[in-house]
Design an enzyme around this catalytic site. Structure first.
Site, short mmCIF file in Angstrom:
data_model
loop_
_atom_site.label_atom_id
_atom_site.label_comp_id
_atom_site.label_asym_id
_atom_site.label_seq_id
_atom_site.Cartn_x
_atom_site.Cartn_y
_atom_site.Cartn_z
N GLY A 280 31.55 57.51 5.92
CA GLY A 280 30.81 57.53 7.17
C GLY A 280 31.51 58.38 8.22
CG ASN B 93 32.45 48.40 14.77
OD1 ASN B 93 32.02 49.16 15.64
ND2 ASN B 93 33.73 48.13 14.65
CD GLN C 138 29.09 47.51 10.79
OE1 GLN C 138 28.53 46.56 10.23
NE2 GLN C 138 30.34 47.86 10.51
N GLY D 261 27.94 53.60 2.49
CA GLY D 261 27.80 52.80 1.29
C GLY D 261 28.48 51.44 1.34
CG HIS D 262 32.62 50.65 2.93
ND1 HIS D 262 33.31 49.67 3.61
CD2 HIS D 262 32.69 51.75 3.70
CE1 HIS D 262 33.78 50.16 4.74
NE2 HIS D 262 33.41 51.42 4.82
CB THR E 244 31.49 68.99 -8.15
OG1 THR E 244 31.75 70.36 -8.45
CG2 THR E 244 30.58 68.40 -9.20
CB CYS F 123 47.95 44.52 15.86
SG CYS F 123 49.70 44.08 15.68
#
Length: 388
Positions: A81, A162, A190, A211-212, A248, A335
């Protein structure tokens, strides 16, 4: 809806971090398998070994396009992304016939957008306007209208945040943007697969799908590029992806994203209602177990059905989650060298530091259950009672 327990979640902590990443759906793995084993050919090859991979790319493009209401030919596969966002933003700016292009974004964008904008400022002298948000994290379209100039070439505003799940008024933003002759990019990482997304209804000239975030593997994403949009490539090469992204193609990952898009399109609606009900139940359970101590962030805005950002008074989010390893979730802090500070998103919304640092993000997904909600509410409430 695939109701069977996901093998990766069996015997593990309750997973409430779907906005960070999603387990790969086993049906997606099955769709990818032939292109990791039998169909190894280069999809650009003219011989017999190239035909099945080439066909798989065509099918995947059509599946991703169908999810977002776009033609298959507008879909460009990318490696992430972040790459898709960079291709959209950098590609438009460097491809524009303007001496000193102007870009408009907003302060709660994903770092993939913000850092691309900052690099364009630093390396190319591009002017960037960062619009503020209100206490729910929403951009005021009138402020966009006031920020547009004759040199504005691109507005980039995410569909859904997100951290908080806040939905931006993208159609209004698109109308203002197009009336001024600029293009609109929308990061829908999202939103796609969680709520209906249609590029025509949104008015997005460019739109990012990841995708994830929707049960496909990491390392694959897509950018919708509308007709007539001129882009300078980020990766140069042999002309793949209609000359917009050299290299590719990874056919197996593209097939996985396509299948994930098809499954999401098939399951939208019933899934939204189920997950929305679980999210509301989780908030109610936490509020009942911790009376007067739980505040939902961005509660006044339209939000993703799966996302709950809550501040638990008297706690620090990172300490609260550390006390409940049986739950996998995220905090509202960043953090650095062991020091926690409020997240830029919550700070931009005006949350005072104590409340921002007391924030946790609980995001649900395809395999979340009522039992997960009950377990999470009980464990978080117990840990919060001890920490006070």
């Amino acid at each position: 809806m695939n109701t069977a327990e996901h093998p990766a979640l069996a015997d593990g902590p309750v997973y409430l971090d779907y906005n960070a990443t999603t387990p790969v759906d086993p049906r997606v793995v099955d769709a990818m398998s032939p292109y990791l084993t039998r169909y190894f050919g280069n999809p650009s090859s003219d011989h017999a070994y190239g035909a099945p991979p080439g066909d798989a790319l065509d099918i995947a493009r059509a599946q991703v396009g169908a999810l977002i209401g776009a033609d298959a030919g507008t879909i460009v596969f990318t490696g992430s992304g972040s790459e898709a966002d960079q291709l959209a933003i950098r590609g438009v700016v460097l491809g524009a016939d303007v001496r000193r292009p102007h870009v408009i974004t907003q302060v709660t964008e994903h770092p993939a957008v913000l850092e691309t904008c900052r690099s364009l400022e630093r390396l190319h002298g591009v002017r960037v306007t960062y619009l503020p948000v209100d206490t729910d994290g929403v951009v005021d379209p009138s402020q966009l209208a006031a920020a547009l100039t004759d040199d504005t070439v691109l507005v980039t505003v995410m569909a859904a945040n997100n951290e908080t799940g806040t939905l931006q008024p993208v159609p209004q933003i698109a109308h203002i943007t197009h009336a001024h002759g600029a293009l609109l990019h929308c990061d829908a990482a999202q939103a796609a697969g969680k709520i209906p997304v249609d590029v025509a209804e949104l008015g997005a000239d460019l739109l990012t799908v990841v995708g994830h975030k929707m049960y496909a593997p990491k390392g694959i994403a897509a950018l919708h590029v509308g007709d007539g949009v001129r882009l300078e490539p980020v990766i140069y090469g042999g002309g793949q992806e209609n000359g917009r992204r050299g290299g590719t193609e990874n056919v197996a990952l593209a097939a996985g994203l396509g299948t994930a898009a098809r499954l999401a399109a098939d399951e939208l609606g019933d899934s939204d209602e189920r997950i929305d009900a679980l999210r509301d139940q989780l908030l109610m359970d936490l509020s009942q177990r911790l009376p007067g101590r739980v505040t939902a962030n961005a509660a006044g805005a339209a939000r993703l059905p799966n996302t709950l950002s809550v501040s638990v008074e008297g706690t620090r989010g990172h300490q609260l989650l550390a006390a409940v390893p049986e739950i996998a979730a995220s905090t509202g802090s960043a953090c650095h060298s062991g020091q926690h500070s409020p997240s830029p998103v919550l700070a931009a919304m005006g949350l005072e530091p104590t409340r921002a640092l007391a924030t946790i993000r609980l995001s649900l997904g395809r395999w979340s259950t009522p039992k997960d909600v009950d377990t999470a509410a009980a464990l978080i409430a117990r840990a919060a009672a001890v920490s006070r």
